[in-house]
Scaffold this active site. Structure first.
Site, mmCIF file in Angstrom:
data_model
loop_
_atom_site.group_PDB
_atom_site.id
_atom_site.type_symbol
_atom_site.label_atom_id
_atom_site.label_comp_id
_atom_site.label_asym_id
_atom_site.label_seq_id
_atom_site.Cartn_x
_atom_site.Cartn_y
_atom_site.Cartn_z
ATOM 1 N N GLU A 94 0.820 -1.222 0.000
ATOM 2 C CA GLU A 94 0.000 0.000 0.000
ATOM 3 C C GLU A 94 0.846 1.262 0.000
ATOM 4 O O GLU A 94 0.547 2.232 -0.688
ATOM 5 C CB GLU A 94 -0.954 0.003 1.202
ATOM 6 C CG GLU A 94 -2.142 -0.958 1.068
ATOM 7 C CD GLU A 94 -1.794 -2.399 1.375
ATOM 8 O OE1 GLU A 94 -0.635 -2.674 1.760
ATOM 9 O OE2 GLU A 94 -2.675 -3.266 1.229
ATOM 10 N N HIS A 145 -11.917 -4.852 8.571
ATOM 11 C CA HIS A 145 -12.409 -4.512 7.230
ATOM 12 C C HIS A 145 -13.677 -3.644 7.299
ATOM 13 O O HIS A 145 -14.392 -3.570 6.317
ATOM 14 C CB HIS A 145 -12.764 -5.785 6.438
ATOM 15 C CG HIS A 145 -11.591 -6.579 5.974
ATOM 16 N ND1 HIS A 145 -10.803 -7.315 6.818
ATOM 17 C CD2 HIS A 145 -11.066 -6.752 4.736
ATOM 18 C CE1 HIS A 145 -9.848 -7.929 6.111
ATOM 19 N NE2 HIS A 145 -9.977 -7.595 4.855
#
Lengths: 323, 326
Positions: free
Chosen positions: B59, B128
Site C-alpha cells: 500500500e 475490514h
C-alpha cells in the site's frame, strides 16, 4: 597532464568544497542561533552527492532526504536560495516553509528532502513510473541512508521498481549509523547491495569517499537504467564526520573510528591526487577557496536580507491557488 | 437507465480513462480480478495493463507511486481495497500527498485521486469495517468525498481528477449493490456543496455516505408521527460546507448528526461544534449525535447491527431534540 581531465577534477573539487564550506558556515550560524530547526550535516559524505549528480542530466529527477544540502547544491540550486531557506525567508528554495530538511526546486526536478526515513522512495518510484509511461528516458535518482533499508517502504519500492522495470537509481548512502544505531546493531544482513540484488536488480557497493569511483559507478548505473534495464542500486560506503544533528552529542561512536575515517576525507583525497598528477597548484587551490568563500559570503548576506513571509499568508500553499 | 452504485463508479472510471490519456488506475487486484468489489471489472480488457495496473500488496509503495506520478504530471486513480488497509499508506497520504505543496512553498502539486471502501454492515469484523474518513477529514491539504447516491458515484470522480490537490473518495461497502435509475446523460457533479436530500421543517439530520439511506428511512417513519425531518448529505467531508447545514438549522432550530465513525473526536463532533459556534442562539435543543458504538466492529450480525447507527436510533434522537426544546 590532460587538461580536460584536470578541468573535470577541478569541477568536482569545487562542488565538494562548496558543500563543505556551506555547512561549516551553517554550523557557525546555528551556534549563533541565526538559523534554527534541525541541522543534519553532510560533512564527510560530499563525494557521494557530487559523484552521482555529475552523471545526471538536467531533465533527470531527484528525491532525497533530510541530509540534503549537498544534493541541492550539487544539483545546481543556487547557494543563496538554499541559505535563504535556512534563514526561513521567502527567497528560500521552499519559501521558508521547508527549512533545512525540505529543500525543493521543481524547475531543477528536485522533489524534496523527505524527513521520513524511507518516505521518499515511493515518491521516486512514482516519478519514474510517470516518465516510463510517457516513454521519456529520464532517470530518477533517489538518495536515502542505511537506516532506510530496514523500513518496509524500502522493500516495497525495491520490489515495485524491479517488477515494473522503472528507471530509478537507488543511492544508499551507507554511513554506518541510523542516527545513533550502528548498522550491525540494526540489520541482520549488513551487505546492503546483496539485499537489493535479491530483488533482481544490478546492485553493487562503491567507495563513497572516492568521488571518481562514485562517478564511475553512477555512470555505469545511469547508462543501464537509460537503456531500459530497470532500476539499479548503489551502496555508497561513506561516513559522516559530524554528529547526526546539532542536538547529538555523538556518544555512540568511537573517536578512533571517526579519526580513521577522517583520514579518508574525500576532499583531501582528491586534492592530493590532483597535486600528484600536476593538476592543481597551490595558487589554484587558494583561488578556488577564495572563489567559494566569496560565493558563500554573498549567499549569507543575500539570504539574511531576504524578506520574511507575511503572517497573513500563513495558510497559503495548503491547496492550489487560483491562477 | 437502471444501474447500480458499482456500475456507476465503473462508468466514471471508464469515462475518465477515455477523456484524459494521463489517467490510469492502479491498485491491488484492479485488473485481472476486476477489483475486490468488482468496480473495475472489464476495464483491463478495454484499456490494457499500462492503464489498469495490478500492484503487489504494497500500500505504501503504490500510493506513494501514485503521488510521485501525479507530481510528475499524470492523473492516477489509486484504489485501496479498504480503509483499514489505507493505514499502511498513511505515511504517504499525510507526510507526502497532503504536505508536499506547502513544504515546497507551492512548487509541488499532487493531483491524485485515491478511492477506497469504507464502513460496516457486511459482517467483515474489525479489520475490514471501520469508518476512518473522519480521520482523513482532519488533514489540511486533502479533499474528502463520500458519494452516497448513484449520481455522486457516477459524477464525483471527474471533478476530483480536475482538482489540483489530492482527493480521497470513500465508497461505503454496503452501497455497491444499491440499484436505481440514473439519467442517461449523468456526468460530473459539484464537489463543493452538501445536498438537501429531503426537505423538512422540524429538525435537521446531517449525515453522509452509508448512513444516508438510514436517515431517509428514519425521516419516513418520523413523517408518520408528523415530524418533518430535513436530511442533509454532506457529500464533501473536507472542506465542510457549513453554510448549507447551518442555514438549515437556522430554519429548523434542531439538529441530529449521524456518523458511522466512532463518537469521540469524530466528524460528527466537528459538525456539532460548527453548529453551536455558528447558530447557538438558534438552537431549541442541544445537538444530538448518533454514532457507532466505541468498539472494534464485531463479526456476529446482531452485535454488528447493535454497534452501528440504525433508523430506530436516529428516530429516537430526533424525538429527543424535538420534544426537548421550546
Amino acid at each position: 597532464m590532460n587538461t580536460a581531465i584536470a578541468k573535470h577534477h577541478t569541477a568536482l573539487l569545487r562542488q565538494m568544497l562548496r558543500i563543505r564550506k556551506f555547512e561549516e558556515i551553517c554550523v557557525e550560524l546555528y551556534s549563533a542561533t541565526r538559523i534554527r530547526g534541525f541541522l543534519h550535516l553532510y560533512i564527510g559524505e560530499e563525494a557521494v552527492a557530487v559523484g552521482v549528480m555529475n552523471t545526471l542530466d538536467a531533465s533527470d529527477a531527484l528525491v532525497t532526504t533530510y541530509r540534503e544540502h549537498g544534493h541541492a547544491l550539487a544539483r545546481g540550486v543556487p547557494m543563496e536560495a538554499v541559505m535563504a531557506e535556512m534563514f526561513g525567508r521567502t527567497t528560500g528554495c521552499s519559501r521558508g516553509r521547508g527549512g533545512s530538511m525540505h529543500l525543493f526546486d521543481v524547475k531543477r526536478r528536485l522533489y524534496g528532502g523527505n524527513a521520513i526515513v524511507g518516505g521518499g522512495l515511493p515518491l521516486a518510484t512514482g516519478i519514474a513510473l510517470a516518465d516510463r509511461l510517457r516513454n521519456e528516458s529520464h532517470v530518477t535518482a533517489c538518495f536515502f541512508g542505511d537506516g532506510a533499508v530496514a523500513e518496509g517502504e524500502f522493500h516495497e519500492c525495491m520490489n515495485l521498481a524491479a517488477l515494473w522495470k522503472l528507471p530509478v537509481l537507488f543511492c544508499c548512502e551507507n554511513n554506518l549509523y541510523a542516527m545513533g544505531t550502528s548498522l550491525v546493531r540494526a540489520q541482520a544482513q549488513t551487505d546492503l547491495a546483496l539485499r537489493a540484488s535479491s530483488y533482481g536488480m544490478p546492485a553493487w557497493a562503491v567507495d563513497g569517499m572516492d568521488v571518481l569511483a562514485v562517478e564511475q559507478a553512477a555512470q555505469r548505473a545511469v547508462e543501464t537504467i537509460r537503456a531500459g534495464g530497470g532500476p539499479c542500486f548503489l551502496e555508497l560506503r561513506t561516513y559522516r564526520f559530524r554528529a547526526h544533528s546539532m542536538y547529538d552529542s555523538d556518544r555512540y561512536r568511537d573517536k578512533a573510528e571517526i579519526a580513521r575515517w577522517k583520514e579518508r576525507d574525500p576532499i583531501e583525497a582528491l586534492t592530493v591526487r590532483m597535486r600528484d598528477a600536476g593538476e592543481l597548484t597551490d595558487d589554484a587551490l587558494k583561488a578556488l577557496h577564495r572563489e567559494v568563500d566569496d560565493e558563500l559570503q554573498r549567499a549569507v548576506a543575500g539570504a539574511e536580507a531576504g524578506p520574511l513571509e507575511a503572517v497573513e499568508d500563513l495558510t497559503r500553499f495548503v491547496y492550489a491557488e487560483e491562477s | 437507465m437502471t444501474t447500480t452504485y458499482r456500475e456507476a463508479l465503473r462508468e466514471a472510471i471508464r469515462d475518465a480513462l477515455r477523456r484524459d490519456e494521463r489517467v490510469f488506475l492502479m491498485g491491488e487486484d484492479v485488473g485481472a480480478y476486476g477489483g475486490c468489489f468488482g468496480v473495475s471489472l472489464g476495464l483491463l480488457e478495454e484499456f490494457g495493463p499500462d492503464r489498469i495496473r495490478d500492484t503487489p500488496l504494497s500500500e505504501s509503495a503504490f500510493v506513494g507511486a501514485g503521488i510521485g506520478a501525479a507530481t510528475a504530471g499524470l492523473r492516477p486513480i489509486v484504489e485501496i481495497m479498504t480503509v483499514n488497509f489505507s493505514l499502511l499508506a498513511l505515511d504517504q497520504i499525510l507526510n507526502n500527498a497532503a504536505t508536499l505543496r506547502h513544504m515546497s512553498g507551492g512548487q509541488v502539486g499532487v493531483p491524485l485521486v485515491i478511492r477506497m471502501t469504507t464502513g460496516a454492515g457486511r459482517q467483515l469484523a474489525a479489520q475490514h469495517s471501520h469508518s476512518l474518513e473522519g480521520w482523513f477529514a482532519h488533514i489540511p491539504g486533502l479533499r474528502i468525498l463520500a458519494p452516497a447516491t448513484l449520481e455522486d458515484a457516477r459524477g464525483m470522480l471527474w471533478p476530483a481528477l480536475l482538482d489540483p490537490d489530492p482527493v480521497l473518495i470513500f465508497e461505503h461497502g454496503s452501497l455497491y449493490n444499491l440499484a436505481g435509475e440514473l439519467a442517461d446523460d449523468a456526468g460530473p457533479v459539484d464537489i463543493d456543496h452538501a445536498a438537501i436530500r429531503r426537505p423538512g421543517a422540524d429538525v435537521t439530520v446531517v449525515t453522509y455516505g452509508g448512513c444516508l439511506g438510514k436517515c431517509l428511512d428514519a425521516a419516513e417513519q418520523l413523517a408518520a408521527e408528523d415530524i418533518s425531518a430535513e436530511v442533509i448529505d454532506l457529500r464533501t467531508l473536507r472542506p465542510l460546507d457549513d453554510a448549507t447545514f447551518v442555514e438549515s438549522v437556522r430554519r429548523t432550530h434542531r439538529a441530529v448528526v449521524v456518523d458511522e465513525g466512532w463518537r469521540s473526536g469524530s466528524l460528527s463532533a466537528e459538525v456539532s461544534a460548527r453548529i453551536t459556534e455558528q447558530a447557538f442562539e438558534e438552537l431549541d435543543a442541544p445537538v444530538e449525535r448518533v454514532c457507532s458504538a466505541e468498539v472494534p466492529m464485531p463479526y456476529a450480525k446482531h452485535l454488528e447491527d447493535a454497534a452501528l447507527p440504525q433508523p430506530d436510533g436516529i428516530v429516537a434522537a430526533v424525538r429527543k431534540v424535538v420534544s426537548g426544546g421550546g
